[in-house]
Design a protein around this motif. Sequence first.
Motif, PDB file in Angstrom:
ATOM      1  N   VAL A 190     -27.229   9.522 -38.081  1.00 55.56           N
ATOM      2  CA  VAL A 190     -27.100   7.672 -39.176  1.00 55.56           C
ATOM      3  C   VAL A 190     -25.480   7.266 -39.048  1.00 55.56           C
ATOM      4  O   VAL A 190     -24.712   8.325 -39.593  1.00 55.56           O
ATOM      5  N   ARG A 234     -30.187   4.043 -43.707  1.00 52.75           N
ATOM      6  CA  ARG A 234     -30.618   5.794 -44.087  1.00 52.75           C
ATOM      7  C   ARG A 234     -31.770   6.330 -44.797  1.00 52.75           C
ATOM      8  O   ARG A 234     -32.824   7.543 -44.180  1.00 52.75           O
ATOM      9  N   ILE A 266     -32.219  14.816 -40.666  1.00 55.73           N
ATOM     10  CA  ILE A 266     -31.613  13.496 -40.495  1.00 55.73           C
ATOM     11  C   ILE A 266     -29.620  13.634 -41.062  1.00 55.73           C
ATOM     12  O   ILE A 266     -29.499  15.144 -41.469  1.00 55.73           O
ATOM     13  N   ASP A 322     -25.899  13.004 -41.346  1.00 53.26           N
ATOM     14  CA  ASP A 322     -24.721  11.374 -41.391  1.00 53.26           C
ATOM     15  C   ASP A 322     -23.281  11.865 -41.393  1.00 53.26           C
ATOM     16  O   ASP A 322     -23.543  13.111 -40.690  1.00 53.26           O
TER      17      ASP A 322
END
Length: 475
Positions: free
Chosen positions: A84, A105, A117, A119
């Motif tokens: 993301v 997110r 995920i 970041d």
Amino acid sequence: FDAMICARTVYALFKAYFRGKFERQAQRELRARGEGDGKEAETETEKRKKIRVYMDGCFDMMHFGHANALRQARMLGDELVVGVVPDHEIMANKGPPVMNTYERRRAVEAVKWVDEIIDDVPYDVSSEFLERLVTEYRIDFIVHGDDPCIGKDGQDAYLAVRKAGRFRTIKRTEGVSSTDIVGRMLLCTRNHHLDSSDGSAAADGGGGSAEPEFATKSGAMHGAGAGAGAGAGSSEGTGASANASADVSASAAVTSSSSSMSLSGDRVRSLAEGSRAGQPFTRVSTFLPTTRRLLQFSGGASAPKPGDRVVYMDGAFDMFHAGHVDTLAAARKLGDFLLVGIHDDATVNKHRGRNFPIMNLHERTLSVLSCRYVDEVIIGAPWAVTEDMLTTMNISLVVHGSHYDEAEQLKVDTAYAVAKERGIFREIPSSSTLSVAEILDRIVSNRGQYIKRQQKKTAQEANYLENQKTFVQEL
């Protein structure tokens, strides 16, 4: 005697082989029905290295096109890792995002095809970051749609990945994009669901304002000829984390010069509608719903099992966002099966006002179906929960978010009367005020920057459609 031992040995081998085969087949059938322990699947994947696929993006105003890209990416491997891009990277490369980092997110995290995920990933996948993906995250290859992704330097953001031979292309979903949705919201008029052959924005009956009308959280309209009663936008299912508010300033930051840009109605309309030459975007949805798409998004769905506690939640779920996600997650914890009702366009427009919904019924349905907390969807659910509906669907609990405006208060007071009489209605605490109206406010407040971004994006898109687009088989 030796022949007897040999025969017994052969018999034992065949017995073991076929027993294992039948057990594996039984496990597959159980898993297809949502049962089974999954031991066979673990054993099979242990025999080979899991293929890990990486896909990154801004995922601003997360829509079903994003979800379909993630679905296709997941089909290319065993695990899907999603990066993301943070607010400051988006600002530097594309302009201000509408949703902040937390909201984007959370929306990605809720997609049922996402396994992990990462970041704060860079917008451009450099050689250094690619090396980190391969060594630290064990990524086998990187995926992106067949549309161009250009960095602030004007170069392909995935150039290093292509050179390394780790790039894979998937088909993008036609008929929707974040830029297209911003266009719809920049020109949010009473007939924005209707096509107009001459590209005009005539209001009901052929009249109406020559200026664009913007809906705001207060329910007022900005623009010449704007009337009252536009509706504040549904806050159904909101519940995003209160932490999100800390990031709003980053995604909504604008300069005084851009926010005070003088924009004529025709200029806003042309950029929002894409009615002029070289502008492929339109305020009218061009998405073509198919049964195949519905099957792709609802794949693996099963009916509730006997004894399951069925929880029902309905709403417009317009501009499906982190607030919806949080409330759906909370609703799912209250039972064994979450049934979600989505109201059709006419119903939403009747109760919410002339500007809503922004997304049509099919678009909203796919967004909800992509959510990992949802088990089943009623497409075009009735506004009021009836006695027959509760019995037919075997609903044990009806829920609704606790944050809503005056228009939604009327629904809570009347549409759930039967559920309240049965004692099976409950409000789920909402932890934020995120709603469609709040999203509209962000865009209207910063429309100068968004229109500037719209100009750049539409030019890139027109060039792609005319000179670069080729057929890519969808997975």
